[in-house]
Write a protein that holds these residues in place. Structure first.
Motif, PDB file in Angstrom:
ATOM      1  N   TYR A 158       0.822  -1.204   0.000  1.00 48.82           N
ATOM      2  CA  TYR A 158       0.000   0.000   0.000  1.00 48.82           C
ATOM      3  C   TYR A 158       0.861   1.260   0.000  1.00 48.82           C
ATOM      4  O   TYR A 158       2.005   1.254   0.459  1.00 48.82           O
ATOM      5  N   GLY A 159       0.275   2.346  -0.483  1.00 51.23           N
ATOM      6  CA  GLY A 159       0.996   3.604  -0.566  1.00 51.23           C
ATOM      7  C   GLY A 159       1.423   4.164   0.767  1.00 51.23           C
ATOM      8  O   GLY A 159       2.395   4.917   0.838  1.00 51.23           O
ATOM      9  N   ASP A 160       0.715   3.803   1.844  1.00 53.02           N
ATOM     10  CA  ASP A 160       1.104   4.307   3.159  1.00 53.02           C
ATOM     11  C   ASP A 160       1.991   3.309   3.906  1.00 53.02           C
ATOM     12  O   ASP A 160       2.239   3.473   5.099  1.00 53.02           O
ATOM     13  N   ALA A 164       7.153   1.889   1.137  1.00 47.27           N
ATOM     14  CA  ALA A 164       6.597   2.204  -0.179  1.00 47.27           C
ATOM     15  C   ALA A 164       7.407   3.292  -0.880  1.00 47.27           C
ATOM     16  O   ALA A 164       7.634   4.372  -0.336  1.00 47.27           O
ATOM     17  N   ASN A 175       3.845   9.027  -2.714  1.00 49.78           N
ATOM     18  CA  ASN A 175       2.929   7.884  -2.764  1.00 49.78           C
ATOM     19  C   ASN A 175       1.467   8.287  -2.923  1.00 49.78           C
ATOM     20  O   ASN A 175       0.622   7.450  -3.262  1.00 49.78           O
ATOM     21  N   ASP A 176       1.180   9.568  -2.685  1.00 46.12           N
ATOM     22  CA  ASP A 176      -0.174  10.077  -2.939  1.00 46.12           C
ATOM     23  C   ASP A 176      -0.192  11.000  -4.157  1.00 46.12           C
ATOM     24  O   ASP A 176      -1.076  11.849  -4.304  1.00 46.12           O
ATOM     25  N   LEU A 180      -0.710   8.771  -9.625  1.00 45.31           N
ATOM     26  CA  LEU A 180      -1.048   7.412  -9.190  1.00 45.31           C
ATOM     27  C   LEU A 180      -2.522   7.342  -8.804  1.00 45.31           C
ATOM     28  O   LEU A 180      -3.105   8.345  -8.383  1.00 45.31           O
ATOM     29  N   TRP A 184      -3.982   3.126  -3.779  1.00 41.49           N
ATOM     30  CA  TRP A 184      -3.538   2.028  -4.631  1.00 41.49           C
ATOM     31  C   TRP A 184      -3.002   0.854  -3.826  1.00 41.49           C
ATOM     32  O   TRP A 184      -2.546   0.977  -2.705  1.00 41.49           O
ATOM     33  N   SER A 186      -0.347  -2.335  -4.637  1.00 42.35           N
ATOM     34  CA  SER A 186       0.731  -2.499  -5.617  1.00 42.35           C
ATOM     35  C   SER A 186       0.436  -3.564  -6.668  1.00 42.35           C
ATOM     36  O   SER A 186       0.761  -3.385  -7.844  1.00 42.35           O
TER      37      SER A 186
END
Length: 533
Positions: A158-160, A164, A175-176, A180, A184, A186
């Motif tokens: 995950y983006g968090d 990541a 990541n935010d 993207l 999201w 992956s």
């Protein structure tokens, strides 16, 4: 005169390539830590309908081999030479110029599948886990890939997630980032951008080559709760029963020979019935999370296939699906089960040794090791336009190895593997094209297949396999009759054994492999385990 003119035009067009055979698109999909028995079409109870359908309408390789570990497998896949020759004899640690096989990044004595296929007119793209030297400056956008969305080394879903990190065509993204999708995951992200890049290939009117390197189902195992809930409670039967059920399904499928007996259980793994109810629940949840990650991996394959069909290119696309090593037993029996909500983006879950043994059914050992459980992978080939219907669903038993991917792509794309690239001499290919195996024909393999990882070693030459863990003496197995490696023939076949030892020693020196000074205390003594069968 009109007739002669038409003939002249036809000949001219044919010579110019307008009527030449169309080059197929190619997608190479690499799973991460997926065991031999983890797909439905290889014996699993986990629903993987999309991969099962590719297998049913394509060919399954029963003896596809990797290098037993992530970085070396990626190096061998990308270059078509053994990982030591490519500079990644172990992982990404750099042992210095005096140890050229252990620099932790792809060297300039090798070329990548992207560099070779690009020279043959392909639009080359990759998404997913790179893991072949990004900290040292070796990156996909400098090794032939026209487009890339990559993670340097994985370790997130995950983006968090705390690890990541993604790069889009060389640009590190937040990541935010608006570039993207929101929230999201992956496994889906790699497929999403793979299809976007395929659209760019269409705009340039080029065939495409996509290298799709998943980080699933590698730890830290994470998946949406609704998917984990599908499997929670289904593994309370335990790892012994699961392993036996998978073994029986493999026989029923025709995947394995019934004469290959299931090896005795690892003596370091407690019997399921000896566990407390609390431990059973925890281990059940760990396996449920793993199953959910694989379920989502399969869903992403379905999304990819649907995207190819929507674009009208599925039939003309060769898809090769494999895994980088056997099931992962790290860090031992306990695995890891950490976080307030195991399976979410902030948790850390490792599968553990008990379930890893089921993942590698019907073989010995796991990731890191050169017995069959560590180096055997599912191998699925799909190509509707190139594999006749009469071959659909067939098993191909010829041995194949990750070093064969480059030679196969060169063959499919009509490419030329170079002797020199960017002013540097390039090592010869080590692999063989698997294209003949698509239709059941013999692969033109001129040399045995070799392995070395962390002092664990092996050679397969025809039906004979010589193998040993770092702490063991050599063993010899007839893997056509005894692929589960239960009946050592070293003393009974001394002539064969010594020939293989000599071949292995010559290879070991040629590729620059070195002794490794680390052993894994959580692993077990094979001879002790076998003697207790």
């Amino acid at each position: 005169m009109k007739k002669l003119f038409k003939i002249f035009v036809f000949v001219s067009l044919f010579a110019s390539g307008a009527y030449a055979q169309k080059k197929p698109n190619v997608i190479v999909i690499l799973a991460d830590d997926l065991g031999y028995a983890d797909l439905g079409c290889y014996g699993s109870e986990i629903p993987t309908p999309n991969l099962d359908k590719l297998a049913a309408n394509g060919v399954r390789l029963t003896s596809f081999y990797n290098t037993a570990r992530c970085c070396p497998t990626r190096a061998a896949l990308l270059t078509g030479v053994y990982s030591h020759q490519a500079g990644i004899g172990h992982m990404m640690d750099d042992k210095g110029a005096d140890h050229p096989a252990y620099r932790g990044q792809l060297n300039d004595k090798s070329v990548t599948i992207a560099e070779v296929m690009k020279s043959a007119g392909y639009f080359t793209v990759m998404t997913g886990k790179w893991h072949v030297g990004q900290p040292h400056g070796t990156v996909p956008w400098k090794r032939g890939f026209d487009r890339s969305l990559n993670a340097p080394a994985g370790g997130f879903y995950y983006g968090d997630g705390k690890n990541a990190k993604v790069f889009l065509n060389g640009e590190e993204l937040a990541n935010d980032s608006e570039k993207l999708p929101k929230n999201w995951y992956s496994t889906d992200l790699w497929t999403d951008f793979g299809l976007r890049f395929i659209d760019e290939a269409a705009k340039e009117k080029k065939p495409f080559m996509l290298y799709l390197a998943h980080n699933a189902p590698h730890f830290p195992l994470q998946a949406p709760e609704e998917d984990i809930a599908r499997f929670r409670g289904k593994y309370l039967k335990g790892w012994e029963k699961l392993r036996q059920e998978r073994y029986e399904k493999q026989i029923k499928l025709g995947l394995i020979d019934p004469s290959w007996k299931l090896p005795p259980s690892n003596p370091n793994i407690p019997k399921w019935d000896s566990l407390s109810e609390e431990d059973k629940k925890r281990y059940d949840d760990m396996m449920a999370i793993y199953a959910a990650v694989i379920y989502r991996l399969d869903k992403s394959i379905g999304d990819l296939v649907a995207g190819l069909k929507q674009r009208g290119v599925f039939d003309d696309t060769v898809i090769l699906f494999v895994s980088d090593n056997g099931g992962n037993a790290e860090p031992g029996m306990e695995g890891r089960y950490e976080g307030t909500k195991p399976g979410d983006s902030q948790s850390t879950v490792f599968l553990g040794q008990g379930w890893a043994e089921a993942a590698c059914t019907p073989f010995w050992a796991y990731k890191h090791h050169t017995h069959e459980g560590g180096i055997s992978s599912p191998g699925i080939i799909s190509w509707p336009a190139g594999i006749p219907a009469s071959s659909n669903g067939k098993f191909e038993k010829q041995p194949a190895h990750i070093i064969d991917i480059m030679a196969t792509l060169v063959d499919l794309g009509g490419a030329k593997y170079p002797t020199e690239f960017a002013g540097k001499p390039i090592q010869p290919l080590e692999g063989a094209s698997l294209r003949p195996a698509f239709t059941g024909k013999p692969v033109n393999r001129k040399n045995p297949i070799f392995w070395e990882h962390e002092g664990n070693r092996a050679i397969r030459d025809g039906n004979w396999k010589l193998v040993a863990e770092k702490t063991e003496k050599w063993q010899l197995y007839d893997v056509e009759k005894d692929r589960s490696e239960l009946h050592d023939q070293f003393e009974k076949q001394p002539e064969i054994a010594q020939k293989l030892v000599a071949k292995y020693d010559a290879w070991y020196k040629r590729v620059g492999a070195e002794d490794y000074d680390k052993t894994f205390k959580w692993f077990y003594d094979y001879e002790k385990a076998k003697s207790g069968k």
